[in-house]
Design a protein around this motif. Structure first.
Motif, PDB file in Angstrom:
ATOM      1  N   UNK A 196      -2.926  -0.483  -3.175  1.00 48.23           N
ATOM      2  CA  UNK A 196      -3.647   0.765  -2.956  1.00 48.23           C
ATOM      3  C   UNK A 196      -2.660   1.910  -2.784  1.00 48.23           C
ATOM      4  N   UNK A 197      -3.189   3.128  -2.894  1.00 44.91           N
ATOM      5  CA  UNK A 197      -2.487   4.296  -2.358  1.00 44.91           C
ATOM      6  C   UNK A 197      -3.244   4.697  -1.102  1.00 44.91           C
ATOM      7  N   UNK A 198      -2.506   5.244  -0.127  1.00 39.33           N
ATOM      8  CA  UNK A 198      -3.142   5.765   1.081  1.00 39.33           C
ATOM      9  C   UNK A 198      -2.817   7.250   1.158  1.00 39.33           C
ATOM     10  N   UNK A 229       0.869  -1.172   0.000  1.00 36.96           N
ATOM     11  CA  UNK A 229       0.000   0.000   0.000  1.00 36.96           C
ATOM     12  C   UNK A 229       0.912   1.229   0.000  1.00 36.96           C
ATOM     13  N   UNK A 230       0.980   1.887  -1.134  1.00 33.81           N
ATOM     14  CA  UNK A 230       1.895   3.019  -1.328  1.00 33.81           C
ATOM     15  C   UNK A 230       1.279   4.241  -0.646  1.00 33.81           C
ATOM     16  N   UNK A 231       2.013   4.803   0.300  1.00 34.66           N
ATOM     17  CA  UNK A 231       1.419   5.735   1.265  1.00 34.66           C
ATOM     18  C   UNK A 231       2.040   7.121   1.192  1.00 34.66           C
ATOM     19  N   UNK A 232       1.182   8.148   1.252  1.00 34.19           N
ATOM     20  CA  UNK A 232       1.671   9.518   1.386  1.00 34.19           C
ATOM     21  C   UNK A 232       0.691  10.299   2.259  1.00 34.19           C
ATOM     22  N   UNK A 233       1.024  10.393   3.543  1.00 36.38           N
ATOM     23  CA  UNK A 233       0.196  11.129   4.497  1.00 36.38           C
ATOM     24  C   UNK A 233       0.922  12.378   5.002  1.00 36.38           C
ATOM     25  N   UNK A 234       1.781  12.909   4.149  1.00 33.91           N
ATOM     26  CA  UNK A 234       2.513  14.141   4.455  1.00 33.91           C
ATOM     27  C   UNK A 234       1.514  15.294   4.578  1.00 33.91           C
ATOM     28  N   UNK A 235       1.541  15.981   5.713  1.00 35.88           N
ATOM     29  CA  UNK A 235       0.527  17.027   5.940  1.00 35.88           C
ATOM     30  C   UNK A 235       0.912  18.393   5.369  1.00 35.88           C
TER      31      UNK A 235
END
Length: 240
Positions: free
Chosen positions: A43-45, A16-22
């Motif tokens: 998925x992407x998150x 699950x490729x993730x980017x939760x950078x705010x």
């Protein structure tokens, strides 16, 4: 025995490729999503802010769009989390990640935790629900109880970390996997945090994780692809 990855496509399907950078800009998020499009990620998150953009850019691919509820601390009240789940559901999110209320867990208020997760699951129906439990902040018995709560409430996955405080040693991760498998045998497991290369990803999968979350997903798959699939050889014809 090592986990047997057949090719880069299969590897990507386990991430699950993730980017939760705010503090990410829209143009940076577009760049992230276009990189995701190159690969076969599960998925992407992304944050709720970028769900609509992700749905638009990834339209026509098999990549699911995931987003977060109560991220990263999990201490919102149940009503707020349910409202967030409804909003994300309307935007077309495929996989939902809700951060567990750790205060409730520490106080052994299991009925409140189960009630919260069950209500969120009711809102999203057949879509995937993950409960993020932050194992680095928990004693082993608390991890076991959190996993049982998630399974009893109908969640599909336990996810081990938000990424802010996460085990980054294989032995810690395998210990978490063992506990979850023992006390919640039906639930699936996602390991998140510190997975930046194929070797570590392979160790995690070998250790029993069902899927990996990583903000380095693209780099992991690309390096694997370069190493394993881009070797060019032209054999000479064999003459007998």
């Amino acid at each position: 025995m090592a986990y047997n990855i057949k090719n880069s496509k299969e590897l990507a399907s386990l991430i699950n490729y993730t980017n939760l950078n705010n503090i990410i800009t829209e143009s940076e998020m577009k760049e992230f999503l276009n990189k995701a499009k190159e690969m076969n990620f599960n998925s992407v998150v992304v944050s709720p802010t970028y769900v609509s953009l992700a749905k638009k850019i990834l339209e026509g691919t098999d990549i699911k769009v995931g987003s977060v509820i109560g991220f990263p601390l999990g201490f919102e009240d149940t009503e707020s989390k349910i409202a967030s789940a409804k909003s994300l559901n309307e935007k077309g999110v495929d996989e939902f990640e809700v951060v567990l209320n750790i205060s409730y867990l520490k106080d052994e208020k299991y009925d409140l935790l189960e009630n919260e997760i069950r209500q969120i699951k009711e809102v999203i129906g057949d879509k995937i629900l993950k409960v993020v439990i932050e194992t680095k902040a928990l004693e082993d018995y608390e991890k076991a109880n959190a996993a049982k709560v998630a399974e009893n409430s109908g969640a599909d996955y336990v996810k081990t970390a938000t990424g802010f405080v996460s085990p980054n040693h294989i032995f810690e991760n395998v210990n978490d996997i063992n506990i979850i498998q023992k006390y919640a045998p039906k639930i699936k497991i996602e390991i998140f945090g510190g997975i930046t290369n194929y070797k570590f990803a392979n160790q995690i999968l070998t250790g029993g994780a069902d899927i990996i979350g990583s903000d380095q997903g693209y780099e992991i798959v690309k390096r694997y692809k370069d190493l394993r699939e881009n070797t060019q050889v032209t054999p000479k014809p064999i003459t007998l």
